[in-house]
Design an enzyme around this catalytic site. Structure first.
Site, PDB file in Angstrom:
ATOM      1  CD  GLN A  43      -2.746  -1.192   2.515  1.00  0.00           C
ATOM      2  OE1 GLN A  43      -2.366  -0.700   3.566  1.00  0.00           O
ATOM      3  NE2 GLN A  43      -3.908  -1.792   2.399  1.00  0.00           N
ATOM      4  NE  ARG A  62      -0.307   1.945  -6.465  1.00  0.00           N
ATOM      5  CZ  ARG A  62      -1.573   1.857  -6.892  1.00  0.00           C
ATOM      6  NH1 ARG A  62      -2.352   0.943  -6.389  1.00  0.00           N
ATOM      7  NH2 ARG A  62      -2.036   2.648  -7.835  1.00  0.00           N
ATOM      8  CB  SER A  72      17.376  -7.472  -2.292  1.00  0.00           C
ATOM      9  OG  SER A  72      17.336  -8.541  -3.208  1.00  0.00           O
ATOM     10  NE  ARG A  94      16.311 -11.501  -8.148  1.00  0.00           N
ATOM     11  CZ  ARG A  94      16.820 -11.046  -9.296  1.00  0.00           C
ATOM     12  NH1 ARG A  94      16.782  -9.759  -9.582  1.00  0.00           N
ATOM     13  NH2 ARG A  94      17.375 -11.868 -10.156  1.00  0.00           N
ATOM     14  NE  ARG A  99      11.876 -12.856  -4.543  1.00  0.00           N
ATOM     15  CZ  ARG A  99      12.059 -11.650  -5.007  1.00  0.00           C
ATOM     16  NH1 ARG A  99      12.219 -10.641  -4.188  1.00  0.00           N
ATOM     17  NH2 ARG A  99      12.113 -11.423  -6.297  1.00  0.00           N
ATOM     18  CG  ASP A 110       8.628  16.599  -1.226  1.00  0.00           C
ATOM     19  OD1 ASP A 110       7.502  16.811  -0.746  1.00  0.00           O
ATOM     20  OD2 ASP A 110       8.810  16.281  -2.422  1.00  0.00           O
ATOM     21  NE  ARG A 159      -1.891   4.855   1.749  1.00  0.00           N
ATOM     22  CZ  ARG A 159      -2.498   3.943   0.994  1.00  0.00           C
ATOM     23  NH1 ARG A 159      -3.476   3.210   1.485  1.00  0.00           N
ATOM     24  NH2 ARG A 159      -2.165   3.777  -0.269  1.00  0.00           N
TER      25      ARG A 159
HETATM   26  C1  LIG Z   1      -8.022   4.262   1.573  1.00  0.00           C
HETATM   27  C2  LIG Z   1      -7.300   3.961   0.294  1.00  0.00           C
HETATM   28  C3  LIG Z   1      -7.717   2.918  -0.519  1.00  0.00           C
HETATM   29  C4  LIG Z   1      -7.025   2.627  -1.713  1.00  0.00           C
HETATM   30  N1  LIG Z   1      -7.452   1.567  -2.474  1.00  0.00           N
HETATM   31  C5  LIG Z   1      -6.790   1.254  -3.616  1.00  0.00           C
HETATM   32  C6  LIG Z   1      -7.177   0.146  -4.410  1.00  0.00           C
HETATM   33  O1  LIG Z   1      -8.139  -0.551  -4.114  1.00  0.00           O
HETATM   34  N2  LIG Z   1      -6.453  -0.147  -5.524  1.00  0.00           N
HETATM   35  C7  LIG Z   1      -5.386   0.615  -5.904  1.00  0.00           C
HETATM   36  O2  LIG Z   1      -4.773   0.323  -6.934  1.00  0.00           O
HETATM   37  N3  LIG Z   1      -4.979   1.670  -5.168  1.00  0.00           N
HETATM   38  C8  LIG Z   1      -5.651   2.007  -4.037  1.00  0.00           C
HETATM   39  N4  LIG Z   1      -5.222   3.066  -3.277  1.00  0.00           N
HETATM   40  C9  LIG Z   1      -4.029   3.804  -3.692  1.00  0.00           C
HETATM   41  C10 LIG Z   1      -4.388   5.185  -4.291  1.00  0.00           C
HETATM   42  O3  LIG Z   1      -5.159   5.053  -5.467  1.00  0.00           O
HETATM   43  C11 LIG Z   1      -3.099   5.975  -4.593  1.00  0.00           C
HETATM   44  O4  LIG Z   1      -2.361   5.278  -5.563  1.00  0.00           O
HETATM   45  C12 LIG Z   1      -2.240   6.157  -3.377  1.00  0.00           C
HETATM   46  O5  LIG Z   1      -3.008   6.604  -2.287  1.00  0.00           O
HETATM   47  C13 LIG Z   1      -1.140   7.176  -3.661  1.00  0.00           C
HETATM   48  O6  LIG Z   1      -1.730   8.420  -3.764  1.00  0.00           O
HETATM   49  P1  LIG Z   1      -1.143   9.518  -4.746  1.00  0.00           P
HETATM   50  O7  LIG Z   1      -1.066   8.999  -6.142  1.00  0.00           O
HETATM   51  O8  LIG Z   1      -1.957  10.758  -4.565  1.00  0.00           O
HETATM   52  O9  LIG Z   1       0.320   9.738  -4.108  1.00  0.00           O
HETATM   53  P2  LIG Z   1       1.712   9.901  -4.829  1.00  0.00           P
HETATM   54  O10 LIG Z   1       1.989   8.778  -5.756  1.00  0.00           O
HETATM   55  O11 LIG Z   1       2.718  10.213  -3.753  1.00  0.00           O
HETATM   56  O12 LIG Z   1       1.523  11.176  -5.698  1.00  0.00           O
HETATM   57  C14 LIG Z   1       1.288  12.444  -5.077  1.00  0.00           C
HETATM   58  C15 LIG Z   1       0.638  13.334  -6.105  1.00  0.00           C
HETATM   59  O13 LIG Z   1       1.574  13.528  -7.180  1.00  0.00           O
HETATM   60  C16 LIG Z   1       0.875  13.530  -8.412  1.00  0.00           C
HETATM   61  N5  LIG Z   1       1.382  12.422  -9.238  1.00  0.00           N
HETATM   62  C17 LIG Z   1       2.244  11.447  -8.863  1.00  0.00           C
HETATM   63  N6  LIG Z   1       2.514  10.637  -9.894  1.00  0.00           N
HETATM   64  C18 LIG Z   1       1.784  11.088 -10.933  1.00  0.00           C
HETATM   65  C19 LIG Z   1       1.613  10.675 -12.271  1.00  0.00           C
HETATM   66  N7  LIG Z   1       2.251   9.635 -12.777  1.00  0.00           N
HETATM   67  N8  LIG Z   1       0.767  11.386 -13.049  1.00  0.00           N
HETATM   68  C20 LIG Z   1       0.109  12.446 -12.582  1.00  0.00           C
HETATM   69  N9  LIG Z   1       0.235  12.904 -11.320  1.00  0.00           N
HETATM   70  C21 LIG Z   1       1.055  12.231 -10.511  1.00  0.00           C
HETATM   71  C22 LIG Z   1      -0.611  13.402  -8.094  1.00  0.00           C
HETATM   72  O14 LIG Z   1      -1.156  14.679  -7.950  1.00  0.00           O
HETATM   73  C23 LIG Z   1      -0.609  12.726  -6.769  1.00  0.00           C
HETATM   74  O15 LIG Z   1      -1.750  12.968  -5.987  1.00  0.00           O
HETATM   75  C24 LIG Z   1      -5.903   3.391  -2.102  1.00  0.00           C
HETATM   76  C25 LIG Z   1      -5.494   4.451  -1.278  1.00  0.00           C
HETATM   77  C26 LIG Z   1      -6.153   4.745  -0.100  1.00  0.00           C
HETATM   78  C27 LIG Z   1      -5.674   5.878   0.760  1.00  0.00           C
END
Ligand SMILES: Cc1cc2nc3c(=O)[nH]c(=O)nc-3n(C[C@H](O)[C@H](O)[C@H](O)COP(=O)(O)OP(=O)(O)OC[C@H]3O[C@@H](n4cnc5c(N)ncnc54)[C@H](O)[C@@H]3O)c2cc1C
Length: 283
Positions: A91, A94, A104, A106, A174, A190, A201
């Site tokens: 989680q 992401r 690692s 591996r 693993r 940052d 979170r």
């Molecule tokens: C309660 C909860 C449930 C969730 N359930 C699921 C689920 O079921 N399945 C699942 O796959 N995920 C799930 N997620 C993950 C969620 O969809 C996000 O991927 C995760 O919270 C990261 O958030 P973020 O992308 O805003 O953060 P970060 O990746 O840190 O990005 C921060 C911000 O930077 C920008 N950014 C970063 N990368 C890009 C990019 N490539 N393009 C454009 N803008 C970008 C966006 O504005 C983003 O908000 C869940 C998250 C939460 C909190």
């Protein structure tokens, strides 16, 4: 212009200290760059002068947070050493705006350490949230579940050792390990993106286990950048974002809204639930 490296005394004290999370996990601040002052300094760089008074700095930080003028918060960085179960790491990873370097399996063998939930943590599937936990589970069922987790861990670790001793490649052995096996990483992010991580979170919708890490991190960050954290708490965590439809519903029915009135509103089923949660903040 000030060029000396900013030292935050409380951060110096915290550096290297392990903060326990879950049964075997931890977070540990490995390094940091900057503090509240660096945010003020970055915001004011255009004027070529720093802020002298703390009160001025506080006002500026609050203004930046309120108006989502985010880049000054990116001037502060934290590097953490974290140990968490693999399902939490999945989680956590992401959040793409961090830099990560993971242990690692591996290269090295996993430690014989697994996340075992406390009995009170074992809950029934939530009836309202498809991703969440709900009501308490009777103790005997919770015990049976935790026993199953422990037995699976023991069995998979025994087999891991057996096949490892037979020199099957670590990168393959693993794959028989469960998701509650602990992993470790360095996580550098940052402050702006860390606050975004915390917002998502620490929220009640996030899974309990990752919430525990976010809460521990928040407790540390609060001490290092108290003015920023105060503004984050006031405007982000403690604030409420309302949609156009929610504002219209509030205008029509006020703050105390009956079930019938809610049904008549333009809000969908999911929105109605979220709206009621938001209204609780006004009680
Ligand atoms: C309660 C909860 C449930 C969730 N359930 C699921 C689920 O079921 N399945 C699942 O796959 N995920 C799930 N997620 C993950 C969620 O969809 C996000 O991927 C995760 O919270 C990261 O958030 P973020 O992308 O805003 O953060 P970060 O990746 O840190 O990005 C921060 C911000 O930077 C920008 N950014 C970063 N990368 C890009 C990019 N490539 N393009 C454009 N803008 C970008 C966006 O504005 C983003 O908000 C869940 C998250 C939460 C909190």
């Amino acid at each position: 212009m000030e060029t000396k490296r900013l030292v935050v005394p409380v951060a110096e004290e915290i550096l290297g200290r392990e903060y326990s999370v879950l049964n075997k996990g931890f977070i540990r601040l490995v390094d940091y760059m900057g503090g509240d002052e660096s945010i003020v300094q970055a915001a004011r760089v255009a004027y070529g002068k720093g802020t002298k008074k703390v009160s001025e700095g506080r006002g500026l930080i609050r203004n930046l947070m309120r108006n989502e003028h985010t880049s000054p918060f990116e001037m502060v960085e934290f590097k953490w050493h974290c140990k968490m179960p693999i399902f939490v790491a999945r989680q956590w990873i992401r959040h793409r705006t961090a830099n990560v370097n993971e242990y690692s399996m591996r290269y090295s063998q996993p430690r014989d350490e697994f996340y075992i939930p406390a009995l009170e943590r074992v809950k029934f599937q939530s009836s309202s949230n498809k991703q969440g936990s709900g009501e308490e589970v009777p103790k005997d069922l919770a015990l049976e579940f935790v026993d199953w987790v422990i037995n699976t861990d023991d069995d998979s670790m025994k087999k891991y050792k057996k096949f490892s001793d037979e020199n099957i490649a670590r990168e393959l052995v693993r794959i028989g390990l469960p998701l509650n096996t602990y992993t470790e990483w360095y996580w550098k992010c940052d402050l702006h993106n860390t606050l975004h991580f915390l917002k998502l979170r620490m929220a009640p919708e996030a899974q309990y286990e990752i919430r525990e890490y976010a809460n521990a991190m928040a407790g540390i960050i609060k001490q290092i950048v108290p003015l920023t954290y105060e503004a984050f708490d006031d405007y982000v965590l403690g604030g409420v974002r309302l949609s156009k439809q929610e504002i219209e519903t509030m205008k029509k029915y006020g703050m105390k809204i009956s079930a019938n009135e809610l049904e008549e509103s333009n809000l969908s089923g999911g929105e109605q639930k979220e709206f009621l949660e938001k209204l609780k903040k006004f009680e």
